[in-house]
Design a protein around this motif. Structure first.
Motif, short mmCIF file in Angstrom:
data_model
loop_
_atom_site.label_atom_id
_atom_site.label_comp_id
_atom_site.label_asym_id
_atom_site.label_seq_id
_atom_site.Cartn_x
_atom_site.Cartn_y
_atom_site.Cartn_z
N HIS A 1 0.86 -1.19 0.00
CA HIS A 1 0.00 0.00 0.00
C HIS A 1 0.89 1.25 0.00
O HIS A 1 1.81 1.36 0.81
CB HIS A 1 -0.89 0.02 1.23
CG HIS A 1 -1.87 -1.11 1.29
ND1 HIS A 1 -3.15 -1.03 0.80
CD2 HIS A 1 -1.74 -2.38 1.78
CE1 HIS A 1 -3.78 -2.18 0.98
NE2 HIS A 1 -2.94 -3.02 1.59
N ILE A 2 0.61 2.19 -0.89
CA ILE A 2 1.35 3.45 -0.98
C ILE A 2 0.38 4.59 -0.70
O ILE A 2 -0.63 4.74 -1.38
CB ILE A 2 1.98 3.62 -2.38
CG1 ILE A 2 2.95 2.48 -2.68
CG2 ILE A 2 2.70 4.96 -2.47
CD1 ILE A 2 3.51 2.51 -4.08
N LEU A 3 0.73 5.40 0.31
CA LEU A 3 -0.11 6.55 0.66
C LEU A 3 0.54 7.83 0.15
O LEU A 3 1.74 8.03 0.33
CB LEU A 3 -0.28 6.64 2.18
CG LEU A 3 -0.70 5.37 2.94
CD1 LEU A 3 -0.93 5.68 4.41
CD2 LEU A 3 -1.93 4.74 2.32
N HIS A 4 -0.24 8.67 -0.49
CA HIS A 4 0.27 9.97 -0.93
C HIS A 4 -0.88 10.97 -0.96
O HIS A 4 -2.06 10.59 -0.97
CB HIS A 4 0.91 9.86 -2.31
CG HIS A 4 -0.07 9.70 -3.44
ND1 HIS A 4 -0.56 10.77 -4.17
CD2 HIS A 4 -0.65 8.60 -3.96
CE1 HIS A 4 -1.40 10.33 -5.08
NE2 HIS A 4 -1.47 9.01 -4.99
N THR A 5 -0.54 12.23 -0.98
CA THR A 5 -1.57 13.27 -1.03
C THR A 5 -1.82 13.69 -2.47
O THR A 5 -1.06 13.34 -3.39
CB THR A 5 -1.17 14.50 -0.20
OG1 THR A 5 -0.01 15.09 -0.79
CG2 THR A 5 -0.87 14.11 1.24
N GLU A 6 -2.84 14.47 -2.63
CA GLU A 6 -3.26 14.89 -3.97
C GLU A 6 -2.15 15.61 -4.72
O GLU A 6 -1.95 15.39 -5.92
CB GLU A 6 -4.48 15.80 -3.83
CG GLU A 6 -5.11 16.22 -5.14
CD GLU A 6 -6.35 17.07 -4.90
OE1 GLU A 6 -6.88 17.58 -5.89
OE2 GLU A 6 -6.75 17.23 -3.74
N VAL A 7 -1.42 16.47 -4.02
CA VAL A 7 -0.39 17.25 -4.72
C VAL A 7 0.91 16.47 -4.91
O VAL A 7 1.85 16.98 -5.49
CB VAL A 7 -0.09 18.57 -3.98
CG1 VAL A 7 -1.31 19.44 -3.90
CG2 VAL A 7 0.50 18.31 -2.61
N GLU A 8 0.96 15.23 -4.41
CA GLU A 8 2.15 14.41 -4.59
C GLU A 8 2.02 13.47 -5.80
O GLU A 8 2.79 12.53 -5.94
CB GLU A 8 2.43 13.58 -3.34
CG GLU A 8 2.91 14.40 -2.15
CD GLU A 8 3.14 13.56 -0.91
OE1 GLU A 8 4.21 13.71 -0.27
OE2 GLU A 8 2.25 12.74 -0.58
N ARG A 9 1.05 13.74 -6.65
CA ARG A 9 0.88 12.89 -7.83
C ARG A 9 2.14 12.86 -8.70
O ARG A 9 2.51 11.83 -9.24
CB ARG A 9 -0.31 13.38 -8.65
CG ARG A 9 -1.66 13.15 -8.01
CD ARG A 9 -2.77 13.77 -8.85
NE ARG A 9 -4.07 13.67 -8.20
CZ ARG A 9 -5.17 14.27 -8.65
NH1 ARG A 9 -5.12 15.03 -9.74
NH2 ARG A 9 -6.32 14.13 -7.99
N ALA A 10 2.77 14.03 -8.83
CA ALA A 10 3.99 14.09 -9.67
C ALA A 10 5.11 13.26 -9.06
O ALA A 10 5.89 12.63 -9.78
CB ALA A 10 4.43 15.54 -9.84
N VAL A 11 5.20 13.26 -7.73
CA VAL A 11 6.22 12.44 -7.06
C VAL A 11 5.97 10.97 -7.33
O VAL A 11 6.88 10.19 -7.63
CB VAL A 11 6.24 12.73 -5.55
CG1 VAL A 11 7.31 11.88 -4.85
CG2 VAL A 11 6.48 14.20 -5.28
N LEU A 12 4.71 10.56 -7.23
CA LEU A 12 4.35 9.17 -7.51
C LEU A 12 4.65 8.81 -8.96
O LEU A 12 5.20 7.73 -9.24
CB LEU A 12 2.86 8.96 -7.22
CG LEU A 12 2.33 7.54 -7.52
CD1 LEU A 12 2.96 6.53 -6.58
CD2 LEU A 12 0.80 7.51 -7.41
N ALA A 13 4.31 9.70 -9.88
CA ALA A 13 4.57 9.44 -11.30
C ALA A 13 6.06 9.28 -11.56
O ALA A 13 6.49 8.40 -12.32
CB ALA A 13 4.00 10.57 -12.16
N SER A 14 6.88 10.12 -10.92
CA SER A 14 8.33 10.01 -11.06
C SER A 14 8.84 8.68 -10.53
O SER A 14 9.69 8.03 -11.14
CB SER A 14 9.01 11.17 -10.33
OG SER A 14 10.41 11.01 -10.31
N LEU A 15 8.29 8.25 -9.40
CA LEU A 15 8.69 6.99 -8.80
C LEU A 15 8.35 5.82 -9.72
O LEU A 15 9.16 4.90 -9.93
CB LEU A 15 7.97 6.83 -7.46
CG LEU A 15 8.67 6.07 -6.33
CD1 LEU A 15 10.02 6.68 -6.01
CD2 LEU A 15 7.78 6.07 -5.09
N MET A 16 7.18 5.85 -10.31
CA MET A 16 6.76 4.77 -11.21
C MET A 16 7.60 4.75 -12.49
O MET A 16 7.92 3.68 -13.02
CB MET A 16 5.28 4.92 -11.56
CG MET A 16 4.32 4.75 -10.38
SD MET A 16 4.41 3.12 -9.58
CE MET A 16 5.32 3.54 -8.07
#
Length: 879
Positions: A431-446
């Motif tokens: 499970h990965i938790l992130h906030t709405e404005v961290e979408r770019a961080v998640l995209a970079s990680l993926m």
């Protein structure tokens, strides 16, 4: 007289040169010993036994086997066999929480005649028995508690954790382990997205100097130091070189063994997006409030977002833990200390038992907490990926929760593989938790995950293709030796796509009026993927060995008494590579001088071409202002370029003239009656009608002149601003007596006005010395044309101004000017435009095609008559 004919001599040189080029193919050296397969522990898996034999034969190797492929057993067996065949102290350096993995593995697989004795230590005083395999943590080595130089063999387990300590620790480890005979690196995730990490491993192992490896495979960003990217044409060679010292193993079948029992479990990745705090959105620079927080966040903003959302993320993590099956354990990762404390309290309040590990605890206490979780006395293992995300085998659990996300992909992927590995029985739920404005961080990680998988697949293809056979890799690389010769001939030029040594052998004796070139600066740059490339050398010594094949040919083809002008630059040696602690300078231009003398050229002096010290520092950080303030002895000076002037001995050494002199037309002088008189008369020459004494003085001597007018004050000069002042200041420094304090004062006034540029030097003094050229336009190269044509730029272009001045000074119209490293064709192109004949050779096929284009364009340009040509023709016809 030689016993060989000219043709036989040519064939002999070609053969010797070919052998030299084959010697340049460098794979990782073998520094170990062979062990028969029957001596290797038979309880180990077949692929593990292969890795053990390969590692021992190399002696200094990286074993990058995937999670669950028995790196621990491989490590122990390598150390055991070194103790049998090369007795001495042996040490395994481990991350926190891993030593029990080794103890369990030894008890399981190393019994009877293959039994080993392991002992964990914290100081050098405990390391006394060569019969013991010692273990310690990275912290003890980093803090100097363990003297690794006493060891004969050292292995870094999960070496990727060094990333957590920063590059400084990586660099400190290199000299610390330098004297160790057998060195090994074990990790499942050498980050393909951080190629410099692989270079550090190679440097640690002694495979290749880190500076040399960076130079060989990576192109530098001229605008920013440390920004390195892999040369596209070097990609295959880079990965084959890595595969010669590092075994990337994704599954046993990569080495031809069965994959039975080695199937990865299903991975159930679930992403939970939490709402952001809009009240904390902040404002734009102009004060305008933001409706939602800025998604293009940096590290500082990301940390702030984590703190703002901590309560929500902790609550969600606890919810997910409570939703687990009865008796099921969980792993929870966090990033902030406050976050860890909040999770401890929230989980305890929910009746969940926790083993919470952090850096403030005693190492023995942390080991106890981990054992409690392993023995299922606690429900949740809670820590940070940076601490325990690498090393421990936690696959007794199938549930993992990331309370937040960050930018560090290596920590993220390592943490996931604590449970997602061979041998795992159940589905891994992450499970990965992130906030709405961290979408770019998640995209970079993926995206980094995708690139990671691509690079791992590529390395898997290499090991499946070549196995662990270094010789087959060398055969593949040997095919990059040589180039199919092409020659382009025009009315005013002849250029070839060929190795410069081989092409020089094709040129006639005494056929060149001048040789003008910018030789490669050792291995500072590589221009092509071929081993013929002079930049593809191990060190300066090997570079000059290759030049030993070329320079005698340059002497042979140059006309007696003529000039060989050689453009060079010294090289910066960084303190973390040399061990000097400070940046030093390799006097490459001095080596070039003695090389020319060695091959019977006369040395005539050198011209200095100054460069911008501010731009240089932005590229190298060598002359940093802050460091100089700490200790002025750290600063040298900016790195100019040099034109070395060599002279081929004239046939008649009793006279100082070339066999065919480069003549200058003296100007016509005018008497009172208007009739021409000889130049040597006392009357002044008509300006612009020939080579004057005034021009000779500028060419041959240094002079300073000053005027009587008052210098502008510092404040007055500073008021002009950096753009206008850059040119104005240089001109003023030439027309007035130089004043050091005024120079500094202008800069200080600009600094006070926040107008002193940080990207270039706006107050560069001019030089009146003809042997110091300050006015070379750095951007005036054929790369400007390359940009206009949207084609590849040259990595180190030759400045047009330098070429023009030298051609005009040292050749007559119509003579041949030759460049053995002609690149984009600057020398032959300028020779054509200056009414000479251009010649040269270039190894890179793409650069050669570009230079042919430019040479043909230059011919077309000089063939088109100008207005003055037409007027002169009319006058001639009229007469």
């Amino acid at each position: 007289m030689s016993a060989f004919s000219p043709e036989e001599q040519k064939l002999l040189i070609q053969a010797e040169y070919g052998q030299f080029l084959r010697e340049k193919i460098k794979m990782a050296p073998l520094k170990g010993f062979d062990v028969p397969l029957e001596q290797i522990n038979p309880t180990l898996k077949p692929h593990t036994r292969d890795l053990v034999r390969w590692g021992l034969a190399g002696g200094q190797r990286g074993i990058f086997a995937s999670f669950g492929l028995h790196k621990t057993a491989t490590n122990i067996e390598i150390m055991r066999l070194i103790g049998v065949h090369r007795p001495g102290l042996r040490l395994i350096v481990l991350p926190l929480g891993v030593r029990q993995e080794f103890v369990r593995e030894a008890a399981k697989r190393f019994t009877g005649e293959y039994a080993v004795k392991l002992q964990f230590i914290r100081t050098t005083a405990e390391m006394v028995d060569p019969g013991v395999i010692y273990m310690t943590n990275y912290e003890s080595v980093r803090e100097g508690k363990i003297d690794v130089a006493l060891c004969r063999a050292v292995a870094l387990d999960e070496a990727a954790v060094l990333r957590s300590y920063g590059s400084k620790t990586f660099q400190e480890f290199l000299p610390m382990f330098e004297s160790v005979e057998f060195k090994f690196v074990f990790t499942a995730t050498p980050s393909p997205n951080r190629l410099k990490e692989l270079i550090h491993y190679a440097g640690f192992l002694g495979v290749m100097d880190t500076g040399q490896a960076l130079t060989r495979f990576f192109q530098r960003d001229s605008e920013k130091a440390g920004n390195l990217t892999l040369y596209p044409h070097k990609e295959q060679e880079f990965w084959l070189w890595v595969a010669s010292w590092a075994a990337y193993l994704q599954k046993p079948s990569d080495l031809g063994h069965s994959d039975e029992g080695y199937a990865l479990p299903p991975l159930d990745l679930r992403v939970h997006e939490l709402a952001s705090n809009y009240d904390a959105a902040g404002a734009e620079k102009n004060g305008q409030g933001l409706l939602i927080p800025n998604v293009a966040m940096g590290l500082s903003a990301a940390a702030g977002e984590k703190r703002e959302s901590m309560a929500d993320r902790v609550a969600k993590a606890v919810e997910l833990v409570l939703a687990r099956a009865p008796g099921e354990q969980a792993i929870v990762w966090c990033d902030l200390n406050d976050e860890q404390r909040a999770l401890e309290k929230a989980l305890a309040a929910a009746g969940v038992t926790v083993s919470s590990l952090d850096g403030s605890q005693d190492p023995d206490h942390r080991e106890q907490l981990m054992d409690d979780w392993r023995e299922r006395r606690t429900d949740v293992f809670l820590s940070k990926p940076v601490m325990y995300g690498a090393g421990p085998n936690l696959q007794q659990c199938q549930l993992m929760i990331f309370t937040g996300i960050g930018f560090k992909f290596a920590d993220f992927i390592q943490a996931i593989h604590r449970i997602f590995r061979f041998g795992q029985d159940g589905t891994c739920r992450v499970h990965i938790l992130h906030t709405e404005v961290e979408r770019a961080v998640l995209a970079s990680l993926m995206e980094k995950w995708r690139l990671h998988d691509d690079a791992q697949a590529m390395m898997g293809n290499i090991i499946r293709t070549y196995g662990l056979d270094k010789l087959s890799m060398q055969d593949t690389l040997a095919r990059t030796i040589g180039v199919q010769r092409q020659v382009a001939v025009g009315e005013h030029f002849t250029v070839a796509n060929n190795d410069c040594v081989l092409e020089a052998l094709e040129q006639a004796d005494n056929s060149m009026g001048m040789i003008l070139t910018s030789i490669p600066f050792g291995n500072m740059y590589e221009y092509s993927p071929s081993y013929n490339d002079f930049g593809h050398t191990q060190d300066n010594a090997q570079f000059w060995r290759q030049m030993d094949f070329l320079t005698p040919q340059l002497l042979r083809i140059l006309q007696p008494g003529r000039i060989y002008a050689c453009h060079v630059k010294d090289r910066i040696l960084f303190g973390n590579v040399t061990g000097a602690g400070i940046p030093t300078v390799s006097p490459f231009h001095a080596e070039a001088i003695f090389h020319g003398l060695k091959h019977r050229f006369d040395y005539m002096g050198m011209i200095t071409v100054v460069t911008d010290v501010v731009r240089e520092n932005n590229q190298t950080y060598r002359l940093g202002y802050s460091e100089v303030c700490k200790d002025g002895t750290k600063m040298g000076v900016g790195m100019p370029e040099y034109i070395l002037l060599f002279h081929k001995p004239q046939t008649d050494r009793s006279r100082g003239y070339a066999d065919t002199p480069v003549t200058k037309a003296k100007p016509l002088c005018q008497g009172d009656d208007g009739t021409p008189v000889d130049f040597d008369r006392t009357l002044p020459p008509i300006p612009g009608t020939g080579y004057t004494v005034a021009r000779w003085q500028v060419d041959a001597h240094a002079f300073w002149r000053s005027g009587g007018n008052r210098l502008l004050g510092a404040a007055e000069l500073a008021s002009y601003g950096p753009a206008k002042l850059a040119k104005m200041f240089t001109e003023l420094s030439l027309t007035n007596v130089y004043d050091y304090e005024l120079h500094v004062g202008v800069g200080e006034h600009m600094l006070a006005n926040k107008a002193l540029p940080a990207t270039y030097m706006s107050l560069a003094p001019g030089s009146s010395d003809p042997m110091v050229w300050h006015d070379i336009v750095r951007m005036r190269t054929l790369n400007g044309e390359q940009s206009a044509r949207a084609v590849e730029k040259h990595v180190c272009p030759f400045q047009v101004d330098v070429v023009d001045r030298l051609i005009l000074r040292y050749t007559n119209p119509g003579e041949k000017v030759y460049d053995p490293f002609s690149g984009l064709g600057t020398v032959p192109v300028r020779a054509v435009k200056l009414r000479r004949y251009g010649g040269g050779s270039e190894l890179s096929t793409s650069y050669f095609a570009d230079q042919v284009h430019y040479c043909q364009a230059a011919e077309r340009e000089i063939s088109i008559p100008t207005l003055f040509d037409l007027v002169a023709l009319d006058q001639k016809n009229a007469s």
